[in-house]
Motif scaffolding. Sequence first.
Motif, PDB file in Angstrom:
ATOM      1  N   HIS A 134       0.840  -1.197   0.000  1.00 55.80           N
ATOM      2  CA  HIS A 134       0.000   0.000   0.000  1.00 55.80           C
ATOM      3  C   HIS A 134       0.873   1.243   0.000  1.00 55.80           C
ATOM      4  N   PHE A 141      -3.195  -3.229   9.601  1.00 56.21           N
ATOM      5  CA  PHE A 141      -1.920  -3.947   9.503  1.00 56.21           C
ATOM      6  C   PHE A 141      -1.397  -4.304  10.884  1.00 56.21           C
ATOM      7  N   GLU A 175       4.931  -5.812   9.325  1.00 60.17           N
ATOM      8  CA  GLU A 175       5.552  -5.240   8.128  1.00 60.17           C
ATOM      9  C   GLU A 175       6.654  -6.170   7.644  1.00 60.17           C
ATOM     10  N   ARG A 182       1.792  -5.866   5.714  1.00 61.89           N
ATOM     11  CA  ARG A 182       2.179  -4.955   4.638  1.00 61.89           C
ATOM     12  C   ARG A 182       3.594  -5.285   4.168  1.00 61.89           C
TER      13      ARG A 182
END
Length: 219
Positions: A7, A71, A74, A150
Amino acid sequence: MAKLRVHNFSTSLDGYGAGPDQSLEQPLGIGGERLHEWIFRTRTGRTTILHEGGGETGIDDDFAARGLEGFGAEIMGRNMFGPVRGPWTDDSWTGWWGDEPPFHCPAFVLTHHPRPPIEMAGGTVFHFVTDGIEVARERALDAAGGADVRVGGGAATIRQFLRAGLVDELHLAIVPILLGRGERLFDSPDAAAQGYECVELVASPSVAHVRLARTKRRR
């Protein structure tokens, strides 16, 4: 079901996600900072990245804000984490973002060289994964506790996940500039683009936002 998502990944019109000659002084490459000017103009970008007030609302801010929602972990490549190459000679480098990175969740860094986890202010913990993208995905999904994961970048890391068919959604912010050279998100021809279709296309005066979703898993 939790998703693996990209994103707010910015590219130029000619497909570059970073400029050439990335370095400590030019972490985004020559001209690469222009890819991200749009997000620093938004209220979300100014608040969460620059820690300042003000900023614009509207389409760009809506997409910037969506990049913070849902989210729990990461994943990033080593180049996104920092400019250090080869074995870690010491523990002095802890990322580009200062003492409090903007992730506020577990962050898994792909690397060929092991390193102990680094706990940062604000809830970010950097974990260094030497076993490849599938292991990083499983560890991140487990750490996210049911939330989405993400894939932050850089371009080469995202391309690996796309080629493996592991990215469920991809949001690109296409900035109307030409870089000419640098690091491409897609090679041509590139199997990374197969199996995805456009499910959303919205433009502001600054950026065209394109959201792609996977239509099928290739393996």
